[in-house]
Design a protein around this motif. Structure first.
Motif, PDB file in Angstrom:
ATOM      1  N   ALA A   1       9.374   2.499  16.440  1.00 22.85           N
ATOM      2  CA  ALA A   1      10.314   2.825  17.517  1.00 22.85           C
ATOM      3  C   ALA A   1      11.711   2.290  17.216  1.00 22.85           C
ATOM      4  O   ALA A   1      12.720   2.958  17.472  1.00 22.85           O
ATOM      5  N   VAL A   2      11.791   1.080  16.673  1.00 20.60           N
ATOM      6  CA  VAL A   2      13.091   0.510  16.315  1.00 20.60           C
ATOM      7  C   VAL A   2      13.756   1.368  15.240  1.00 20.60           C
ATOM      8  O   VAL A   2      14.944   1.688  15.317  1.00 20.60           O
TER       9      VAL A   2
ATOM     10  N   SER B   1      15.081   4.596  16.558  1.00 24.09           N
ATOM     11  CA  SER B   1      16.234   4.457  17.455  1.00 24.09           C
ATOM     12  C   SER B   1      17.558   4.508  16.701  1.00 24.09           C
ATOM     13  O   SER B   1      18.623   4.618  17.320  1.00 24.09           O
ATOM     14  N   GLY B   2      17.493   4.406  15.368  1.00 23.57           N
ATOM     15  CA  GLY B   2      18.705   4.491  14.563  1.00 23.57           C
ATOM     16  C   GLY B   2      19.043   3.223  13.822  1.00 23.57           C
ATOM     17  O   GLY B   2      20.035   3.168  13.091  1.00 23.57           O
ATOM     18  N   ARG B   3      18.215   2.183  13.969  1.00 29.41           N
ATOM     19  CA  ARG B   3      18.461   0.936  13.244  1.00 29.41           C
ATOM     20  C   ARG B   3      17.422   0.824  12.133  1.00 29.41           C
ATOM     21  O   ARG B   3      16.231   0.689  12.397  1.00 29.41           O
TER      22      ARG B   3
ATOM     23  N   ASP C   1      21.783   1.905  20.171  1.00 36.86           N
ATOM     24  CA  ASP C   1      20.432   2.092  19.641  1.00 36.86           C
ATOM     25  C   ASP C   1      19.402   1.322  20.458  1.00 36.86           C
ATOM     26  O   ASP C   1      18.226   1.708  20.521  1.00 36.86           O
ATOM     27  N   ARG C   2      19.825   0.246  21.131  1.00 36.60           N
ATOM     28  CA  ARG C   2      18.872  -0.537  21.919  1.00 36.60           C
ATOM     29  C   ARG C   2      18.506   0.180  23.219  1.00 36.60           C
ATOM     30  O   ARG C   2      17.380   0.040  23.706  1.00 36.60           O
TER      31      ARG C   2
ATOM     32  N   ARG D   1      18.453   3.501  23.320  1.00 35.16           N
ATOM     33  CA  ARG D   1      17.564   4.542  22.807  1.00 35.16           C
ATOM     34  C   ARG D   1      16.162   3.991  22.553  1.00 35.16           C
ATOM     35  O   ARG D   1      15.155   4.693  22.756  1.00 35.16           O
ATOM     36  N   LEU D   2      16.071   2.735  22.119  1.00 30.85           N
ATOM     37  CA  LEU D   2      14.774   2.128  21.864  1.00 30.85           C
ATOM     38  C   LEU D   2      13.944   2.085  23.141  1.00 30.85           C
ATOM     39  O   LEU D   2      12.768   2.482  23.146  1.00 30.85           O
TER      40      LEU D   2
ATOM     41  N   GLU E   1      14.328   3.858  25.853  1.00 29.22           N
ATOM     42  CA  GLU E   1      14.038   5.228  26.299  1.00 29.22           C
ATOM     43  C   GLU E   1      12.862   5.810  25.523  1.00 29.22           C
ATOM     44  O   GLU E   1      12.000   6.506  26.090  1.00 29.22           O
ATOM     45  N   SER E   2      12.809   5.519  24.227  1.00 33.04           N
ATOM     46  CA  SER E   2      11.697   5.995  23.403  1.00 33.04           C
ATOM     47  C   SER E   2      10.395   5.309  23.786  1.00 33.04           C
ATOM     48  O   SER E   2       9.339   5.949  23.904  1.00 33.04           O
TER      49      SER E   2
END
Length: 331
Positions: A39-40, A43-45, A199-200, A202-203, A205-206
């Motif tokens: 998931a991290v 999220s883009g990281r 990104d956090r 988004r994390l 939300e995912s």
């Protein structure tokens, strides 16, 4: 060790990760589940994983420094490996990496003892048997606060409307409200805004959309009439729920809404399949009152550079002294 991007791991490697984790009780926190790293990464990281000898160490690259996956929001850290497996932390360094810094390493992680600078308690609630089971193990303070939470929930019902609790909500708007309230709390206290990095958000939300009991997000809310009293977003894996982002309406602080929420969540634990709630590192008053036990997490750095180690040690100990001074004054 070989270092791979998370998305380069094979199905066999991911299966091995899950197998060694499942066999090691020290790694039952959801932070050690491959779903958290996935998931991290999504999220883009970027997440990298050091792999070798049945050991997996997910991490981020920050210049020449390596940090545990999910840092600074990961409340448990360490290598994923079978119980009893030896590990040499210096093997993480290479390819230009000069250090591996940790701040929530599980105590007893093999090979790390010489690199630990400070230790902090990480309280938890044993919620086996729900509220009745918890009350049989809680301290007098914990029992008293749970009793007060019951009375204040009744008061909220009289003043604001019927109290409604949802243990596992999928409401994206409610999650947005949690993030909004948490950011307001950061601003009011002068703390660093965790959600300043998109990104956090988004994390979370995912994770909210991940509904598997083996790993996923858990959003819990308690309303009185139309008002949101308190909410919490955490992650769970199997029987362990990690208390991550609790919030409450500051205008209703007189009702102790955080305790109302915690009492409801403890009551709902059997239905959720949860037997332990990890509260995370810290000696906050509510954690001291609510806990039934605690584990220990460690801070330090793996490095070959004695100057860097000395600097990290001095800074960590200065912070520890300042924190202990504040803690004594608060008592």
């Amino acid at each position: 060790m070989e270092v791979k991007g998370f998305d380069a791991l094979t199905r066999a490697e991911l299966d091995a990760w899950e197998e060694v984790r499942a066999g090691n009780p020290a790694l039952d926190s959801p932070y050690f589940h491959p779903g958290f790293s996935a998931a991290v990464h999504a999220s883009g990281r970027a997440v990298h994983v050091a792999v070798g000898g049945g050991v997996f160490v997910p991490h981020h690259r920050d210049g020449r420094l390596l940090r545990p996956v999910g840092w600074p929001g990961a409340d448990f850290q360490g290598p994923i490996l079978a119980a009893g497996t030896p590990f040499r932390p210096l093997d993480l360094l290479g390819g230009g990496a000069g250090g591996y810094a940790f701040d929530h390493l599980v105590e007893g992680a093999p090979g790390f003892e010489r690199y630990v600078v400070t230790r902090r308690p990480s309280p938890y609630l044993d919620v086996t048997g729900g509220l009745e089971g918890y009350l049989g193990r809680a301290s007098k303070s914990g029992k008293d606060n749970m009793g007060q939470a019951r009375r204040r929930a009744a008061k909220a019902g009289r003043e604001l409307g019927a109290v409604r609790f949802e243990a596992d909500s999928a409401d994206a708007d409610a999650l947005a409200r949690v993030i909004e309230l948490k950011r307001a709390q950061y601003a009011a206290t002068g703390a660093r805004d965790y959600f300043a990095e998109p990104d956090r958000i988004r994390l979370l939300e995912s994770l909210l959309k991940t509904r598997d009991p083996a790993f996923g997000g858990v959003l819990s809310t308690v309303h009185a009439g139309p008002r949101l009293l308190a909410a919490h977003f955490g992650i769970r894996s199997g029987g362990v729920l990690h208390w991550w982002f609790p919030v409450y309406d500051p205008e209703l602080a007189r009702l102790s809404p955080g305790w109302i929420l915690l009492r409801e969540l403890v009551s709902a634990a059997p239905a959720l399949g949860v037997t332990r709630i990890d509260l995370g590192r810290g000696e906050d008053e509510y954690k001291r009152r609510a806990k039934t036990g605690e584990s220990v997490v460690c801070q330090g750095i793996v490095t070959r550079n004695p100057v860097r180690r000395a600097a990290v040690t001095a800074l960590a100990r200065a912070r520890e002294m300042a924190r202990n001074g504040r803690f004594r004054r608060s008592r």
